[in-house]
Every structure is written in structure tokens, then in C-alpha cells.
Design a protein around this motif. Sequence first.
Motif, PDB file in Angstrom:
ATOM      1  N   VAL A  14       0.845  -1.196   0.000  1.00  0.00           N
ATOM      2  CA  VAL A  14       0.000   0.000   0.000  1.00  0.00           C
ATOM      3  C   VAL A  14       0.879   1.244   0.000  1.00  0.00           C
ATOM      4  CG1 VAL A  14      -1.983  -1.121   1.059  1.00  0.00           C
ATOM      5  CG2 VAL A  14      -0.244  -0.115   2.499  1.00  0.00           C
ATOM      6  N   ARG A  15       0.285   2.367  -0.377  1.00  0.00           N
ATOM      7  CA  ARG A  15       1.042   3.599  -0.547  1.00  0.00           C
ATOM      8  C   ARG A  15       1.047   4.494   0.692  1.00  0.00           C
ATOM      9  NH1 ARG A  15      -2.013   6.028  -5.407  1.00  0.00           N
ATOM     10  NH2 ARG A  15      -3.632   5.267  -4.058  1.00  0.00           N
ATOM     11  N   CYS A  16       1.028   3.895   1.861  1.00  0.00           N
ATOM     12  CA  CYS A  16       1.094   4.637   3.125  1.00  0.00           C
ATOM     13  C   CYS A  16       2.416   4.337   3.804  1.00  0.00           C
ATOM     14  CB  CYS A  16      -0.018   4.196   4.077  1.00  0.00           C
ATOM     15  SG  CYS A  16      -1.688   4.477   3.534  1.00  0.00           S
ATOM     16  N   ASP A  17       2.804   5.197   4.739  1.00  0.00           N
ATOM     17  CA  ASP A  17       3.999   4.902   5.534  1.00  0.00           C
ATOM     18  C   ASP A  17       3.672   3.795   6.539  1.00  0.00           C
ATOM     19  OD1 ASP A  17       3.421   6.251   8.370  1.00  0.00           O
ATOM     20  OD2 ASP A  17       2.705   7.626   6.800  1.00  0.00           O
ATOM     21  N   MET A  29      -9.131  -1.642  12.340  1.00  0.00           N
ATOM     22  CA  MET A  29      -9.553  -2.856  11.649  1.00  0.00           C
ATOM     23  C   MET A  29     -11.045  -2.846  11.308  1.00  0.00           C
ATOM     24  SD  MET A  29      -9.122  -6.781  12.959  1.00  0.00           S
ATOM     25  CE  MET A  29      -8.015  -7.727  11.928  1.00  0.00           C
ATOM     26  N   GLY A  30     -11.838  -2.239  12.152  1.00  0.00           N
ATOM     27  CA  GLY A  30     -13.272  -2.181  11.922  1.00  0.00           C
ATOM     28  C   GLY A  30     -13.676  -1.407  10.682  1.00  0.00           C
ATOM     29  N   THR A  31     -12.755  -0.613  10.118  1.00  0.00           N
ATOM     30  CA  THR A  31     -13.071   0.158   8.915  1.00  0.00           C
ATOM     31  C   THR A  31     -12.873  -0.635   7.634  1.00  0.00           C
ATOM     32  OG1 THR A  31     -10.834   1.088   8.652  1.00  0.00           O
ATOM     33  CG2 THR A  31     -12.385   2.320  10.045  1.00  0.00           C
ATOM     34  N   PHE A 151      -8.378  -4.148   2.472  1.00  0.00           N
ATOM     35  CA  PHE A 151      -7.511  -3.325   3.317  1.00  0.00           C
ATOM     36  C   PHE A 151      -6.747  -2.318   2.461  1.00  0.00           C
ATOM     37  CE2 PHE A 151      -3.187  -2.629   4.891  1.00  0.00           C
ATOM     38  CZ  PHE A 151      -3.483  -1.914   6.047  1.00  0.00           C
ATOM     39  N   ALA A 152      -6.204  -2.771   1.335  1.00  0.00           N
ATOM     40  CA  ALA A 152      -5.435  -1.889   0.451  1.00  0.00           C
ATOM     41  C   ALA A 152      -6.292  -0.743  -0.071  1.00  0.00           C
ATOM     42  CB  ALA A 152      -4.841  -2.692  -0.711  1.00  0.00           C
ATOM     43  N   VAL A 153      -7.522  -1.017  -0.420  1.00  0.00           N
ATOM     44  CA  VAL A 153      -8.427   0.031  -0.912  1.00  0.00           C
ATOM     45  C   VAL A 153      -8.653   1.075   0.181  1.00  0.00           C
ATOM     46  CG1 VAL A 153     -10.818   0.490  -1.609  1.00  0.00           C
ATOM     47  CG2 VAL A 153      -9.545  -1.390  -2.663  1.00  0.00           C
ATOM     48  N   GLN A 157      -7.506   5.030   0.226  1.00  0.00           N
ATOM     49  CA  GLN A 157      -8.455   6.109   0.493  1.00  0.00           C
ATOM     50  C   GLN A 157      -7.959   6.967   1.665  1.00  0.00           C
ATOM     51  OE1 GLN A 157     -12.038   3.834   1.160  1.00  0.00           O
ATOM     52  NE2 GLN A 157     -12.536   3.746  -1.020  1.00  0.00           N
ATOM     53  N   ALA A 158      -7.397   6.333   2.673  1.00  0.00           N
ATOM     54  CA  ALA A 158      -6.904   7.068   3.849  1.00  0.00           C
ATOM     55  C   ALA A 158      -5.755   7.991   3.468  1.00  0.00           C
ATOM     56  CB  ALA A 158      -6.455   6.089   4.935  1.00  0.00           C
ATOM     57  N   ILE A 159      -4.851   7.510   2.623  1.00  0.00           N
ATOM     58  CA  ILE A 159      -3.719   8.352   2.214  1.00  0.00           C
ATOM     59  C   ILE A 159      -4.209   9.513   1.357  1.00  0.00           C
ATOM     60  CG2 ILE A 159      -2.961   7.097   0.142  1.00  0.00           C
ATOM     61  CD1 ILE A 159      -0.605   8.503   2.768  1.00  0.00           C
TER      62      ILE A 159
END
Length: 163
Positions: A14-17, A29-31, A151-153, A157-159
Motif C-alpha cells: 500500500v502507498r502509506c507509511d 480494523m473495523g473500517t 484493506f489496500a483500498v 483512500q486514507a492516504i
Amino acid sequence: MKANVEPIRQTVTVRCDPERVFELFTSQMGTWWPVESYSRAVSEFEHEDVEVAELVFEARLGGSILERLTDGRVLPWAEVIAWQPPHRVLLSWRPHSAPEPPTEIDVTVAERGDGTLVEVEHRGWERLSEQFRAGLYEIYVRGWPTTLQRFAVVADQAIAQDS
């Protein structure tokens, strides 16, 4: 003598740190966990008028993963038996009420180039009775790839929201 059962191994990048990825995987995890497909509400209470209200990950050593149902019941899934943020979490995994021992889910997080690699190893299958293991193992073989893609999706979205 118990059979040696190959662990289930899956990865996703994934593209997050790593810190953000670890937080998303654990305390959030619930998200992203697909409770509509993989939960105790679905597997144990499918004929009752009940759904998952919330999935809680107590992000600490000795913490639990808990499924809160719409009828007020709280059902345990796992216990955190190793906690090394943002690099590793090890879970004693037992999201069912069967009289079977837990398996283990070992999650490692590592920076890789312009992203973060999440590796999941689900092991300890040989601890389970052969009859119980037969069906459960196949569910997880099918489930981990789609669960990690979800999870990756959510991580992507979070990043995008963090930017």
C-alpha cells in the motif's frame, strides 16, 4: 501424529507509511474487515436477526479483537500476543465458539520503495482437529486475498484523505 499444515501466506503493498499502515491494520480494523462475509454473526448466528455493530481492536499487548453485535453481545476473536508497532503484531486467533485451540496470525509491516509491504502468515492449523480444520482452512485460503485487497483500498483512500 498431527499433519503438518502449510501456513497461509498473503501480502499486499500500500502507498502509506508503515506507521499509518500499522494503525489502519490494527486500531482501525473495523473500517476495512469484511464483517458481512467473515464474522461470528455470519458464521454462528446467521439465522438470528443480528449483525455486527462494531469490530474493536484493542491495540496493545494483551488486547483483544471483539465483535460487538446489534443485540449487545460481545464476542471475542483474538488476543494480541506480540505488539511491536509499527512493524509486527501477532494474534492468537479464535473467532468462533468451537472447543478448538487458536491459530496464529503474524502480521509484519515493512517499508518497500514508495510503499509499505504488509505480510500476513496464518499458521498453527495443525493444532485444530482434522474435521474442523478441513473447512476452516479453505475459507481462509479464499478469504485472505480479498480481505487484504479490501484493506489496500481503505489504505489508499486514507492516504488520499490525509493529503
